[in-house]
Write an enzyme that holds these catalytic residues in place. Structure first.
Site, short mmCIF file in Angstrom:
data_model
loop_
_atom_site.label_atom_id
_atom_site.label_comp_id
_atom_site.label_asym_id
_atom_site.label_seq_id
_atom_site.Cartn_x
_atom_site.Cartn_y
_atom_site.Cartn_z
CE1 TYR A 1 -4.25 -2.26 0.15
CE2 TYR A 1 -2.65 -3.72 2.01
CZ TYR A 1 -3.37 -3.53 1.07
OH TYR A 1 -4.47 -4.61 1.18
CG ASN B 1 -9.87 2.17 -1.28
OD1 ASN B 1 -9.95 1.24 -1.55
ND2 ASN B 1 -8.67 2.34 -1.24
CG HIS C 1 -12.82 -7.74 -1.89
ND1 HIS C 1 -12.46 -7.96 -3.18
CD2 HIS C 1 -11.78 -7.42 -1.05
CE1 HIS C 1 -11.35 -7.00 -3.51
NE2 HIS C 1 -11.14 -6.99 -2.38
CG HIS D 1 -9.68 -1.28 -5.14
ND1 HIS D 1 -10.23 -1.63 -4.07
CD2 HIS D 1 -10.86 -1.48 -5.86
CE1 HIS D 1 -11.52 -1.52 -4.41
NE2 HIS D 1 -11.72 -1.58 -5.40
CB SER E 1 -2.64 -3.14 -4.27
OG SER E 1 -4.83 -3.90 -3.47
#
Length: 154
Positions: free
Chosen positions: A29, A80, A86, A106, A108
């Site tokens: 991150y 974010n 998910h 996001h 990453s």
């Protein structure tokens, strides 16, 4: 360069654990803190004529309440959702009730990570997704948001 005079309200939401940015897994991150990201977003917003309201919560229900509130107060939303990306149908449902553009960010590249991170409920309602560009993804999202709002006015 003159600054835009119109100030469009934009909500930037951050989900669980992003308060640990700069401390948690910096190899994934980065070293920027959430305060650094907020400062970048405010500077970028100012140059684009966007009034940035920047928030973070570790609680799903708080994020949902802020989204409900935003339906009446903002012109766009950058989110974010972190781990809720998910798992949260409720977050997706709250976002789907919004009439303004939503951009998902996001830090990453979620598609290069664990299999479970490859699916996003939020992507089903987002106008676009930016991932893998580190914290620069937020400023890229604000640039895109400004363009979307400008195009919608025409």
């Amino acid at each position: 360069m003159s600054r835009p005079t119109i100030s469009r309200p934009i909500l930037v939401l951050n989900g669980p654990n992003l308060n640990l940015l700069g401390k948690r897994e910096p190899h994934i991150y980065g070293h920027e803190t959430l305060a650094d990201v907020e400062a970048d977003c405010r500077r970028t917003g100012e140059t684009l004529g966007l009034a940035v309201d920047f928030r973070q919560s570790n609680a799903e229900h708080v994020l949902i309440d802020w989204i409900h509130e935003a339906r009446e107060t903002v012109d766009g939303l950058v989110i974010n959702p972190a781990g809720l990306t998910h798992t949260s149908v409720s977050l997706m449902d709250a976002l789907s009730a919004c009439a303004f553009p939503i951009l998902e960010v996001h830090i990453s590249n979620i598609h290069r990570r664990e299999e479970f991170r490859h699916f996003s409920y939020v992507s089903r309602v987002a106008a676009g997704v930016i991932c893998g560009f580190g914290t620069q993804g937020y400023t890229l999202a604000l640039q895109r948001m400004a363009r979307l709002l400008e195009t919608a006015e025409k």
